[in-house]
Design a protein around this motif. Structure first.
Motif, PDB file in Angstrom:
ATOM      1  N   HIS A   1      -0.198   0.732   8.498  1.00  0.00           N
ATOM      2  CA  HIS A   1      -1.496   0.427   9.081  1.00  0.00           C
ATOM      3  C   HIS A   1      -1.329   0.419  10.593  1.00  0.00           C
ATOM      4  O   HIS A   1      -0.513  -0.331  11.111  1.00  0.00           O
ATOM      5  CB  HIS A   1      -1.991  -0.955   8.618  1.00  0.00           C
TER       6      HIS A   1
ATOM      7  N   HIS B   1       1.980   2.722   2.717  1.00  0.00           N
ATOM      8  CA  HIS B   1       1.739   3.470   3.953  1.00  0.00           C
ATOM      9  C   HIS B   1       1.543   2.484   5.096  1.00  0.00           C
ATOM     10  O   HIS B   1       1.347   1.294   4.860  1.00  0.00           O
ATOM     11  CB  HIS B   1       0.535   4.399   3.812  1.00  0.00           C
TER      12      HIS B   1
ATOM     13  N   HIS C   1       0.811  -1.220   0.000  1.00  0.00           N
ATOM     14  CA  HIS C   1       0.000   0.000   0.000  1.00  0.00           C
ATOM     15  C   HIS C   1       0.847   1.273   0.000  1.00  0.00           C
ATOM     16  O   HIS C   1       0.358   2.335  -0.338  1.00  0.00           O
ATOM     17  CB  HIS C   1      -0.914   0.023   1.232  1.00  0.00           C
TER      18      HIS C   1
HETATM   19 ZN    ZN Z   1      -3.421   0.453   3.310  1.00  0.00          ZN
END
Ligand code: ZN
Length: 155
Positions: A153, A151, A149
């Motif tokens: 979590h 980024h 992604h």
């Molecule tokens: Zn994500």
């Protein structure tokens, strides 16, 4: 563990301008977490943190070119008050989303003069030299999903 590409880093930070005024800070006990090497934070801060580890203190001064860029006066323009229909009172400092040829932009009201409003689409920190005091609180491996992604979590 040292900070390098694809590590998840948690930092406590205080950001001051050149007059020593605090512009931003991470809330007490809530460090900012980011994925290192993914462009999640400004380049000048990211490069200063490379190779650091949990517990390290880092002081770094970041010039505009490595932060939010230089101010561009062409991004400031005067628009008629009637563009703010539905807003009770338009005041300097208010921020609005505006539809422009470049897409949706956030603009800040810089000045109000009668029926004329000056709006500014520069990032509020554009043109500013930023002074960071940082404490690295945690460094961990990113999960596969986080890397995919680009980024982090939060748990
Ligand atoms: Zn994500």
């Amino acid at each position: 563990m040292q900070i390098s590409k694809d590590k998840v880093v948690a930092i406590d930070y205080t950001l001051k301008d050149n007059d020593g005024e605090v512009l931003d800070a991470s809330p007490e006990g809530q460090p900012l977490q980011y994925l290192h090497g993914a462009g999640n934070i400004i380049p000048g801060l990211e490069s200063a943190l490379e190779g650091k580890a949990a517990g390290d203190d880092v002081s770094v001064t970041v010039e505009p070119a490595e932060a939010y860029g230089e101010r561009d006066d062409r991004l400031q323009q005067e628009v008629p008050m009637e563009m703010f229909q539905g807003v009770d009172k338009v005041e300097p400092g208010m921020r609005f989303q505006a539809q422009t040829q470049a897409g949706t932009q956030v603009v800040t009201v810089a000045a109000v003069d009668g029926e004329t409003v000056t709006v500014d689409a520069n990032h509020p920190l554009a043109g500013q030299t930023l002074n960071f005091e940082v404490k690295v609180s945690e460094v961990r491996e990113a999960t596969d999903e986080e890397l995919e992604h680009g980024h982090i979590h939060e748990e």
